[in-house]
Design a protein around this motif. Sequence first.
Motif, short mmCIF file in Angstrom:
data_model
loop_
_atom_site.label_atom_id
_atom_site.label_comp_id
_atom_site.label_asym_id
_atom_site.label_seq_id
_atom_site.Cartn_x
_atom_site.Cartn_y
_atom_site.Cartn_z
N ALA A 51 3.48 -0.58 -4.63
CA ALA A 51 2.57 0.22 -3.67
C ALA A 51 2.07 1.32 -4.13
O ALA A 51 2.92 1.86 -5.41
N ARG A 52 0.65 1.95 -3.81
CA ARG A 52 0.37 2.72 -5.26
C ARG A 52 0.58 4.41 -3.96
O ARG A 52 0.40 5.39 -4.58
N VAL A 53 1.20 4.10 -2.27
CA VAL A 53 1.31 4.89 -2.05
C VAL A 53 3.43 4.69 -1.82
O VAL A 53 3.54 4.31 -0.88
N LEU A 54 3.64 6.32 -3.06
CA LEU A 54 5.52 5.77 -2.07
C LEU A 54 5.81 7.26 -2.21
O LEU A 54 5.41 8.43 -2.29
N VAL A 63 0.74 -1.38 0.25
CA VAL A 63 -0.07 -0.22 0.23
C VAL A 63 1.10 1.72 -0.03
O VAL A 63 0.73 1.78 -0.63
N MET A 64 2.32 1.51 0.80
CA MET A 64 1.96 2.42 0.79
C MET A 64 4.34 1.96 0.76
O MET A 64 4.90 0.90 1.57
N ALA A 65 5.51 2.76 0.63
CA ALA A 65 6.57 2.68 0.54
C ALA A 65 7.28 3.37 0.17
O ALA A 65 7.14 4.87 -0.16
N LEU A 66 8.42 3.64 1.12
CA LEU A 66 9.34 4.41 1.43
C LEU A 66 11.18 4.59 0.68
O LEU A 66 11.31 3.73 0.62
N LEU A 67 10.49 5.35 -0.49
CA LEU A 67 12.17 5.25 -0.18
C LEU A 67 13.48 6.61 0.04
O LEU A 67 13.34 7.78 0.33
N PRO A 68 14.60 5.76 1.28
CA PRO A 68 14.81 6.70 1.99
C PRO A 68 15.91 7.47 1.41
O PRO A 68 16.03 7.47 0.40
N GLN A 69 16.32 7.75 2.06
CA GLN A 69 17.49 9.23 2.12
C GLN A 69 18.48 8.62 1.99
O GLN A 69 20.20 9.34 1.22
#
Length: 473
Positions: free
Chosen positions: A162-165, A84-90
């Motif tokens: 995931a639709r929330v990026l 649903v949601m995924a984080l591309l980290p810094q």
Amino acid sequence: MNMHVQGLVVTHTGRTLLDVDDLRLERGRAVTIVGESGSGKSLLAHAVMGTLGAGLEAQGRVVIEGTSYDVAERRARRRLWGRVMALLPQEPVLALDPTMRVRGQVAEGAASFWSDRRSGYRAAEEVLGTLGVAGAARRYPHTLSGGMAQRVAFAAATIGGARVLIADEPSKGLDDHARNDLTVLLHRHVTAGGILLTITHDLDLGRDLGGDVLVMRDAGIVERGPAHQVLITPSHPYTRRLLAAEPGRWRHLWVRDRTSGATERTADPGGPTLVQTDRVAKGFAGRTLFSDVSLTIRPGDRLALAGPSGSGKTTLGNVLLRLLQPDAGSVRHTQELAGGRLQKLYQDPAVAFPSRVPIGAALADVVRRHRPAPGRLTSLLAAMRLDESLLQRTPGQVSGGELQRLSIIRAILVDPLLIFADEPTSRLDLVTQEETMCCLMEQVERSGCALVLVTHNQALAHTVADRVLAVAG
């Protein structure tokens, strides 16, 4: 699908680090956050995901498709990660598993992987190829350049659909070509009906993505509106200052005259030699990165190593520092560089600080050993616009931009003869980048030390350096 952030507040020992009352994200429309380093941009991303560091307290709600989540309860959102949601980290290098090859850890996020591993591997290879890093599939993360690691992390974050990026500094360390490819991928996510929240210091990326832009400073939002309005005709004084801080517009005393051939000379051609290379060459996995490179570095020299991601800029720098052995040729150092007089600023500053030790304790060790002038640490913190309370935190409790400036302070404290700076401002907003480079360059001017700068930013390279060596790979 829509997402609504309500009354989000993040604090640390009673101090407010983030205060965002209302933020709406709609499917098919990009939202980009720009602004001051340490203003809370990355904290917002981690608060929404439920991945805030220990010691940080949060309150507020995140509503996704009508379901409300209390941000103080972090476990409830874990089941949403990846699908649903995924984080591309810094910090992509830290986010990737150092014990696994790239293809395997990207494939784990594919929906089909656990029922059909071959299908998962094929999906991983496809997305890596789309990002231009197909050759990295069987490599380990520590062998990748910063830009390559960023693209691999992007593949791992998006392969699950995931639709929330949430993309935290996705273009950091990328050359223009790779950045344009990334922009296309982010656009594709938006046009397919996804939600995209991008946190970046790259104003051109914000312009290219369109949609809405929010400008953050001092833990809050100071301006918001359509990208074409905020990033072209801003209304807030800070936003106007942000747009005016591009390196090509800098007019500081240490910026040498770029119209008089300064890029072809050294500061003191007759000075003693600090580093001498004779026809060095280096390659990996059968690929030659550079060859026949001969350089002389003297006190006061400013050399920039510029080129696209993965071209070998950092590798050449590590050969200059004798951290890597060249495949051919030789590197000689003067004895005066011993005892800490040669300092490296890492592209990922988090790897240079002990993760569980307060930053103040790590800096105190440097002060005890090298004995800088009394009050030097305090004055450098002020010059970098860093609060002394940061010294009480561990590296994971400060922003990437704050940690990058702290690593510069640590290097300056030892009064070095040579500073090797590997993308030293890649995590900083334009205003803070200008202020930080001023602090670094004033040290270079004051002490007459040499600087070797690694950057993919051509404007920064030509503004800072006397010589620019293009590393093409």
